[in-house]
Design a protein around this motif. Structure first.
Motif, PDB file in Angstrom:
ATOM      1  N   GLU A 230       0.624  -1.264  -0.229  1.00 16.41           N
ATOM      2  CA  GLU A 230       0.047  -0.014  -0.149  1.00 16.41           C
ATOM      3  C   GLU A 230       0.813   1.381  -0.121  1.00 16.41           C
ATOM      4  N   ALA A 231       2.286   1.280   0.260  1.00 13.75           N
ATOM      5  CA  ALA A 231       2.867   2.316   0.344  1.00 13.75           C
ATOM      6  C   ALA A 231       3.245   2.997  -0.878  1.00 13.75           C
ATOM      7  N   ILE A 232       3.497   4.339  -0.635  1.00 15.85           N
ATOM      8  CA  ILE A 232       3.779   5.123  -1.944  1.00 15.85           C
ATOM      9  C   ILE A 232       5.433   5.149  -2.350  1.00 15.85           C
ATOM     10  N   VAL A 233       6.317   4.793  -0.961  1.00 13.29           N
ATOM     11  CA  VAL A 233       7.717   4.600  -1.307  1.00 13.29           C
ATOM     12  C   VAL A 233       7.913   3.462  -0.412  1.00 13.29           C
ATOM     13  N   THR A 234       8.533   2.648  -0.753  1.00 11.05           N
ATOM     14  CA  THR A 234       9.440   1.546  -0.261  1.00 11.05           C
ATOM     15  C   THR A 234      10.712   1.396  -0.534  1.00 11.05           C
TER      16      THR A 234
ATOM     17  N   ARG B 271      10.886   0.951  -4.453  1.00  9.54           N
ATOM     18  CA  ARG B 271       9.653   1.113  -5.179  1.00  9.54           C
ATOM     19  C   ARG B 271       9.038   2.248  -5.014  1.00  9.54           C
ATOM     20  N   VAL B 272       8.444   3.083  -5.933  1.00  8.72           N
ATOM     21  CA  VAL B 272       7.506   4.209  -5.884  1.00  8.72           C
ATOM     22  C   VAL B 272       6.268   3.810  -6.444  1.00  8.72           C
ATOM     23  N   ASP B 273       5.087   4.136  -5.876  1.00  4.68           N
ATOM     24  CA  ASP B 273       3.925   3.992  -6.373  1.00  4.68           C
ATOM     25  C   ASP B 273       3.550   2.512  -6.851  1.00  4.68           C
ATOM     26  N   GLY B 274       4.251   1.740  -6.196  1.00  6.89           N
ATOM     27  CA  GLY B 274       4.128   0.327  -6.300  1.00  6.89           C
ATOM     28  C   GLY B 274       5.057  -0.564  -7.524  1.00  6.89           C
ATOM     29  N   GLU B 275       5.916   0.508  -8.101  1.00  5.05           N
ATOM     30  CA  GLU B 275       6.861   0.110  -9.421  1.00  5.05           C
ATOM     31  C   GLU B 275       7.965   0.168  -8.997  1.00  5.05           C
ATOM     32  N   LEU B 276       8.746  -0.900  -9.153  1.00  6.53           N
ATOM     33  CA  LEU B 276      10.320  -0.986  -8.957  1.00  6.53           C
ATOM     34  C   LEU B 276      11.242   0.110  -9.671  1.00  6.53           C
ATOM     35  N   ILE B 277      11.734   1.077  -9.299  1.00 11.40           N
ATOM     36  CA  ILE B 277      12.426   1.935 -10.068  1.00 11.40           C
ATOM     37  C   ILE B 277      13.764   1.667 -10.555  1.00 11.40           C
TER      38      ILE B 277
END
Length: 259
Positions: A7-11, A67-73
């Motif tokens: 659920e996080a926007i940043v992990t 991850r930002v907004d669920g996407e691996l950056i």
């Protein structure tokens, strides 16, 4: 991945960043929920700004994952392998975040209004009439509608920083990163920038703020991280970390800032 991480926007998970022999970040993990205001404090060289720059892909990490907004950056996973993204793919990912720097980084040859519309116009290819109306609303929001035709050289530092915030917001980011946004300002101009940030936090914008303004952090942050030597030393609600810190290093830092 935990439910909170999903659920996080940043992990950030076990992130390490090296500059030569220096470990600017050493096994840093941090989770930021949507709508949260995360303040990061610590001495110079503690890794605060580097962490922001890694989240915004201005620096590449050496280990771990963000991850930002669920996407691996920065990478695409194919099976068990990670493949680096292309520059256009990274640019697309970066649209999720807006970043405000210590130095305002405005285009000196453009007016306040032109600075704000440049990104939506050239990057997002949006209609000029539409984005000018939105830019004027943003100028109103930061209290500078009357400065639409002023150039950066005609504005105070505080006004330039407020324009920089409006410029970042014009891209409609889900996450705002602030890297010591008041540190280059004269003391009497700090308040006007912090007031805009307070308004932004109250509106529900997710914010990560590197700051030495402990009063602001105590008032606005939902969570405070204290970093030192590339590591998170202490983390918790502001009334704990800033008022009754558990770690001696945190206590020493806060005492030095409040002198």
């Amino acid at each position: 991945m935990s439910a909170a991480a999903k659920e996080a926007i940043v992990t950030a998970a076990n992130v390490t960043k090296r500059f030569g022999e220096l470990r600017a970040l050493n096994d840093v993990s941090l989770t930021i929920a949507p709508g949260a205001v995360q303040c990061i404090i610590g001495p110079s060289g503690s890794g605060k700004s580097t962490l922001l720059r890694c989240i915004n892909q201005l620096e590449k990490i050496d280990q771990g994952a963000i991850r930002v907004d669920g996407e691996l950056i920065g990478y695409r996973r194919v099976g068990d392998e990670l493949h680096e993204l292309t520059d256009p793919e990274i640019a697309r990912q970066r649209l999720v975040t807006g970043m405000v720097f210590q130095r305002f980084n405005l285009f000196n040859h453009m007016t306040a209004l032109q600075n704000i519309i440049e990104g939506p116009l050239t990057v997002l290819k949006r209609p000029r009439k539409e984005i000018v109306a939105e830019a004027m609303a943003l100028l109103e929001r930061v209290g500078l509608a009357e400065k639409r035709d002023s150039y950066p050289s005609e504005l105070s530092g505080g006004q330039q920083q407020r324009i920089a915030i409006a410029r970042a917001l014009a891209m409609k980011p889900k996450l705002m990163l602030f890297d010591e946004p008041t540190s280059a300002l004269d003391p009497e101009l700090v308040g006007e920038v912090l007031n805009v940030m307070r308004d932004l936090a109250a509106s529900g914008m997710t914010m990560v703020v590197v700051t030495h303004e402990l009063g602001f952090a105590r008032e606005v942050a939902g969570d405070v991280v204290f970093m030192d030597k590339g590591e998170i030393v202490e983390q918790g609600p502001p009334q704990t970390v800033l008022v009754a810190p558990k770690q001696a290093r945190t206590r020493d830092f806060i005492a030095a800032v409040l002198k």
